[in-house]
Design a protein around this motif. Structure first.
Motif, mmCIF file in Angstrom:
data_model
loop_
_atom_site.group_PDB
_atom_site.id
_atom_site.type_symbol
_atom_site.label_atom_id
_atom_site.label_comp_id
_atom_site.label_asym_id
_atom_site.label_seq_id
_atom_site.Cartn_x
_atom_site.Cartn_y
_atom_site.Cartn_z
ATOM 1 N N SER A 1 0.392 25.546 -4.133
ATOM 2 C CA SER A 1 1.359 24.448 -4.095
ATOM 3 C C SER A 1 1.134 23.580 -2.867
ATOM 4 O O SER A 1 0.429 23.979 -1.930
ATOM 5 C CB SER A 1 2.788 24.994 -4.084
ATOM 6 O OG SER A 1 3.030 25.698 -2.875
ATOM 7 N N ALA A 2 1.763 22.408 -2.875
ATOM 8 C CA ALA A 2 1.700 21.531 -1.706
ATOM 9 C C ALA A 2 2.399 22.178 -0.516
ATOM 10 O O ALA A 2 1.967 22.014 0.633
ATOM 11 C CB ALA A 2 2.341 20.186 -2.031
ATOM 12 N N SER A 3 3.472 22.916 -0.782
ATOM 13 C CA SER A 3 4.168 23.582 0.317
ATOM 14 C C SER A 3 3.286 24.667 0.935
ATOM 15 O O SER A 3 3.354 24.920 2.150
ATOM 16 C CB SER A 3 5.487 24.183 -0.163
ATOM 17 O OG SER A 3 5.275 25.105 -1.212
ATOM 18 N N MET B 1 1.343 16.012 1.873
ATOM 19 C CA MET B 1 1.859 17.248 1.274
ATOM 20 C C MET B 1 3.364 17.180 1.067
ATOM 21 O O MET B 1 3.889 17.692 0.072
ATOM 22 C CB MET B 1 1.501 18.454 2.152
ATOM 23 C CG MET B 1 0.022 18.818 2.146
ATOM 24 S SD MET B 1 -0.661 19.049 0.465
ATOM 25 C CE MET B 1 -1.644 17.541 0.313
ATOM 26 N N ARG B 2 4.083 16.520 1.983
ATOM 27 C CA ARG B 2 5.527 16.371 1.790
ATOM 28 C C ARG B 2 5.823 15.536 0.547
ATOM 29 O O ARG B 2 6.753 15.838 -0.216
ATOM 30 C CB ARG B 2 6.168 15.739 3.031
ATOM 31 C CG ARG B 2 6.248 16.681 4.227
ATOM 32 C CD ARG B 2 7.203 16.172 5.289
ATOM 33 N NE ARG B 2 6.682 15.018 6.005
ATOM 34 C CZ ARG B 2 5.995 15.096 7.142
ATOM 35 N NH1 ARG B 2 5.738 16.280 7.686
ATOM 36 N NH2 ARG B 2 5.575 14.003 7.745
ATOM 37 N N HIS C 1 6.335 17.230 -7.138
ATOM 38 C CA HIS C 1 6.082 18.421 -7.958
ATOM 39 C C HIS C 1 7.362 19.215 -8.212
ATOM 40 O O HIS C 1 7.529 19.814 -9.280
ATOM 41 C CB HIS C 1 5.029 19.306 -7.295
ATOM 42 C CG HIS C 1 3.665 18.683 -7.258
ATOM 43 N ND1 HIS C 1 2.624 19.195 -6.501
ATOM 44 C CD2 HIS C 1 3.157 17.587 -7.892
ATOM 45 C CE1 HIS C 1 1.547 18.446 -6.666
ATOM 46 N NE2 HIS C 1 1.848 17.460 -7.502
ATOM 47 N N ASP C 2 8.264 19.222 -7.237
ATOM 48 C CA ASP C 2 9.541 19.924 -7.417
ATOM 49 C C ASP C 2 10.354 19.317 -8.561
ATOM 50 O O ASP C 2 11.191 19.994 -9.164
ATOM 51 C CB ASP C 2 10.369 19.884 -6.132
ATOM 52 C CG ASP C 2 9.866 20.877 -5.089
ATOM 53 O OD1 ASP C 2 9.031 21.733 -5.433
ATOM 54 O OD2 ASP C 2 10.305 20.786 -3.925
ATOM 55 N N GLU D 1 5.000 17.674 -2.548
ATOM 56 C CA GLU D 1 6.001 18.726 -2.732
ATOM 57 C C GLU D 1 7.259 18.156 -3.380
ATOM 58 O O GLU D 1 7.820 18.753 -4.315
ATOM 59 C CB GLU D 1 6.336 19.353 -1.382
ATOM 60 C CG GLU D 1 7.304 20.522 -1.473
ATOM 61 C CD GLU D 1 7.550 21.180 -0.124
ATOM 62 O OE1 GLU D 1 8.210 22.235 -0.102
ATOM 63 O OE2 GLU D 1 7.085 20.632 0.901
#
Length: 296
Positions: free
Chosen positions: A284-286, A130-131, A137-138, A134
């Motif tokens: 989202s991944a976050s 996920m990190r 994707h950012d 994130e």
């Protein structure tokens, strides 16, 4: 260590690509090309070099320039859980990518030898994955082909995601099939004319011709975590169409067998990630990372 079966025309050790990269050995073979360990003779450094299948990349100057532009975007992503992409070029008509070399093994190889993994291990991998998502994707970079073969594990347990952006860089042959929403009601869904990715892990909307996005990456990540927990993916099919039919018929909460010592909430999080409808997945991944953080 298993021996790779290389296709005809694979590069042999000692061959040099673009008068710079000396091939040492092949370390991976996939649907998009062959990955080699190579030595950069200019910088005296070891890197990974991926020779893409020529038929997957549009053979015209404008398309190549668009590919380079997308690669520049991908290169902006810098994170310890992501394999860094260095350069793109063409050698003797064959496009290639150079990337950071990771000493380790793929998650796919680990699953082949061990089957399912302990829940604590899966949780640690999920958090790292996920990190990585994130961070990408950012920057507006989607993966588009997440699967165990694209997740590398170093000896210290560090997970690194490779092939970021490669699925987006590859040309999709023209198709008369219009991409459709998963829940479109005007007749049965039709499979996209060209599928770039691995159907077993792809979101239904990608199989219908949609473009990679955050929701699709989270679906694929969920499929990877499902396999880590259970030792297999929930769908079995011989063709992309077969996978599509099963994925669209899946209930919102796909049941995951209870595993001894598994955190109670982990299966529920994974089930949300692999919901057939993109709107039912975390945003989202976050958001997934926040859910994982509650597990301690």
């Amino acid at each position: 260590m298993s021996t790779l079966t290389l296709p005809t025309g694979a590069l042999a050790p000692g061959m040099v690509v673009a008068e710079r990269y000396e091939i040492q050995d092949a370390i991976g073979v996939g649907g998009t090309g062959i990955v080699y360990r190579a030595r950069d003779r200019t910088l005296d450094d070891t890197l990974a070099l991926k020779m893409l299948r020529p038929e997957l990349v549009a053979d015209d100057p404008r398309a190549r320039e668009e590919l380079k532009q997308e690669l520049r975007l991908t290169r902006r992503v810098s994170h310890r859980n992501i394999v860094r992409t260095h350069d793109f070029g063409v050698s003797r008509g064959v496009p290639y990518l150079t990337m950071e070399y990771v000493e380790g093994t793929s998650l796919a190889a680990v699953l082949v030898h061990r089957g399912s993994l302990p829940a604590t291990v899966v949780l640690a991998l999920a958090r790292q994955l996920m990190r990585a998502l994130e961070a990408a994707h950012d920057q507006g970079v989607m993966h588009g082909d997440l699967k165990p073969a694209n997740l590398l594990l170093a000896s210290d347990g560090l997970l690194k995601v490779t092939d970021f952006g490669v699925a987006s860089l590859i040309r999709r042959p023209a198709s008369s099939v219009r991409p459709r929403a998963v829940d479109e009601a005007s007749g049965p869904p039709r499979l996209a004319g060209a599928v770039i990715g691995t159907p077993e892990y792809m979101a239904p909307e990608l199989l219908l011709g949609g473009e990679p996005d955050v929701a699709a990456d989270l679906y694929s990540a969920g499929m990877v975590l499902y396999e880590c927990l259970t030792g297999a993916t929930p769908f079995q099919g011989d063709t992309p169409r077969g996978f599509l039919a099963q994925k669209l018929d899946t209930p919102r909460e796909t049941p995951i067998p209870a595993l001894k010592g598994e955190p109670d909430s982990l299966p529920a999080i994974v089930a949300l990630m692999i919901s057939p409808q993109p709107s039912d997945r975390p945003i989202s991944a976050s958001a997934v990372a926040a859910l994982l953080a509650r597990l301690g």
